[in-house]
Structures are given as structure tokens and as C-alpha cells.
Design a protein around this motif. Structure first.
Motif, PDB file in Angstrom:
ATOM      1  N   ASP A   1       0.812  -1.221   0.000  1.00 34.03           N
ATOM      2  CA  ASP A   1       0.000   0.000   0.000  1.00 34.03           C
ATOM      3  C   ASP A   1       0.847   1.274   0.000  1.00 34.03           C
ATOM      4  O   ASP A   1       0.653   2.177   0.811  1.00 34.03           O
ATOM      5  N   SER A   2       1.806   1.312  -0.932  1.00 35.85           N
ATOM      6  CA  SER A   2       2.631   2.505  -1.064  1.00 35.85           C
ATOM      7  C   SER A   2       2.955   2.717  -2.544  1.00 35.85           C
ATOM      8  O   SER A   2       2.487   1.974  -3.406  1.00 35.85           O
ATOM      9  N   ASP A   3       3.752   3.726  -2.819  1.00 36.91           N
ATOM     10  CA  ASP A   3       4.182   4.022  -4.186  1.00 36.91           C
ATOM     11  C   ASP A   3       5.436   4.885  -4.116  1.00 36.91           C
ATOM     12  O   ASP A   3       5.895   5.248  -3.027  1.00 36.91           O
ATOM     13  N   LEU A   4       5.975   5.209  -5.281  1.00 34.95           N
ATOM     14  CA  LEU A   4       7.221   5.982  -5.333  1.00 34.95           C
ATOM     15  C   LEU A   4       7.089   7.368  -4.715  1.00 34.95           C
ATOM     16  O   LEU A   4       8.077   7.937  -4.250  1.00 34.95           O
ATOM     17  N   ASN A   5       5.888   7.925  -4.670  1.00 36.15           N
ATOM     18  CA  ASN A   5       5.687   9.244  -4.056  1.00 36.15           C
ATOM     19  C   ASN A   5       5.755   9.206  -2.532  1.00 36.15           C
ATOM     20  O   ASN A   5       5.729  10.258  -1.896  1.00 36.15           O
ATOM     21  N   HIS A   6       5.826   8.017  -1.954  1.00 32.93           N
ATOM     22  CA  HIS A   6       5.906   7.878  -0.504  1.00 32.93           C
ATOM     23  C   HIS A   6       7.286   7.400  -0.038  1.00 32.93           C
ATOM     24  O   HIS A   6       7.456   6.989   1.099  1.00 32.93           O
ATOM     25  N   VAL A   7       8.258   7.451  -0.945  1.00 27.61           N
ATOM     26  CA  VAL A   7       9.639   7.110  -0.603  1.00 27.61           C
ATOM     27  C   VAL A   7      10.235   8.260   0.203  1.00 27.61           C
ATOM     28  O   VAL A   7      10.089   9.430  -0.166  1.00 27.61           O
ATOM     29  N   THR A   8      10.913   7.927   1.295  1.00 23.35           N
ATOM     30  CA  THR A   8      11.531   8.953   2.130  1.00 23.35           C
ATOM     31  C   THR A   8      13.041   9.057   1.927  1.00 23.35           C
ATOM     32  O   THR A   8      13.618  10.116   2.106  1.00 23.35           O
TER      33      THR A   8
END
Length: 138
Positions: free
Chosen positions: A69-76
Motif C-alpha cells: 500500500d505505497s508508491d514511489l511518491n511515498h519514498v523517504t
């Protein structure tokens, strides 16, 4: 309160070359281990150049992140391990192509060797899920 560590290697991602899973998750926090530019459909490198391998790494990251439930826009944060620092600009071009406008923290290292022949770079990352973990009980 204890947190449970869940690990997985999603289908349609490269098979790990050792005793590990690609993804580890605790609550809304995600870690993806070192990933090289192997095409999971063929088991071969996506190409002999750093750009092709970089793009494949991000395609694999996208599949792995979607599974939790994530994607590249949620990479920190992303760590990049390059065999040749002379490939920095070509890696950056492919990186921007795949990441778009999102600019997480990043560290780039030059490494002497990587575990598989022909691999020009690997990357790992940290991310969060699209939805924050429930704050109940905290």
C-alpha cells in the motif's frame, strides 16, 4: 505495545539471491533491500547500461511498494550503490525519469563490487504507506 515485522517478496519482482525478502514493514514504515536491475520476467539484467538498470530498479520498486500500500511518491530515502561514479549523470537522468518531481533524501556511494556479474548499481529505500498507521493505542 510491540510491533510486528512483516516481510515479503512480491510476485513479479526479481528473486532474491540470498536468504532474505525484498520488503520489510512495521506499521506504516517500509524498507526495501538492495535491488538490482533484473527483469523478473526473464531473470536477466534489463540492459548493459546504467540507465536501463536504473529504470528496471524503479519498476521493481513500484511493484514492491504497491504490495504494501505505497508508491514511489511515498519514498523517504534512497541509497544508490554505483560501481562507477562516472555513471552518476546517466543514473541521475534515469532516476529523474522514473521519480518525476518527488525528491526524497538520497545518498550515493561508490562500491568496488556487487554480487552479480554485469550489475552496474543497486539501490535500497525507505518509505511509508499511503495511509498512516492507526494512532489508536499510542
Amino acid at each position: 505495545m510491540t510491533s510486528r515485522v512483516e516481510t515479503l517478496t512480491p510476485p513479479n519482482t526479481p528473486k532474491p539471491i540470498g536468504p532474505y525478502n525484498h520488503v520489510a514493514q512495521v506499521g506504516d514504515r517500509i524498507w526495501i533491500g538492495g535491488t538490482a536491475g533484473f527483469d523478473p520476467a526473464t531473470g536477466q539484467l534489463a540492459g548493459a547500461d546504467v540507465g536501463s538498470q536504473t529504470r528496471q530498479i524503479f519498476r521493481s520498486f513500484a511493484v514492491m511498494l504497491a504490495a504494501v500500500d505505497s508508491d514511489l511518491n511515498h519514498v523517504t530515502h534512497i541509497n544508490v550503490f554505483l560501481k562507477q561514479m562516472s555513471d552518476f549523470e546517466a543514473m541521475n537522468a534515469a532516476y529523474v525519469e522514473m521519480m518525476g518531481e518527488h525528491r526524497p533524501a538520497r545518498t550515493v556511494f561508490s562500491v568496488l563490487e556487487l554480487p552479480k556479474p554485469g550489475v552496474m548499481l543497486t539501490m535500497n529505500l525507505t518509505a511509508v504507506t499511503r495511509q498512516p498507521a492507526s494512532s489508536a493505542g499510542r
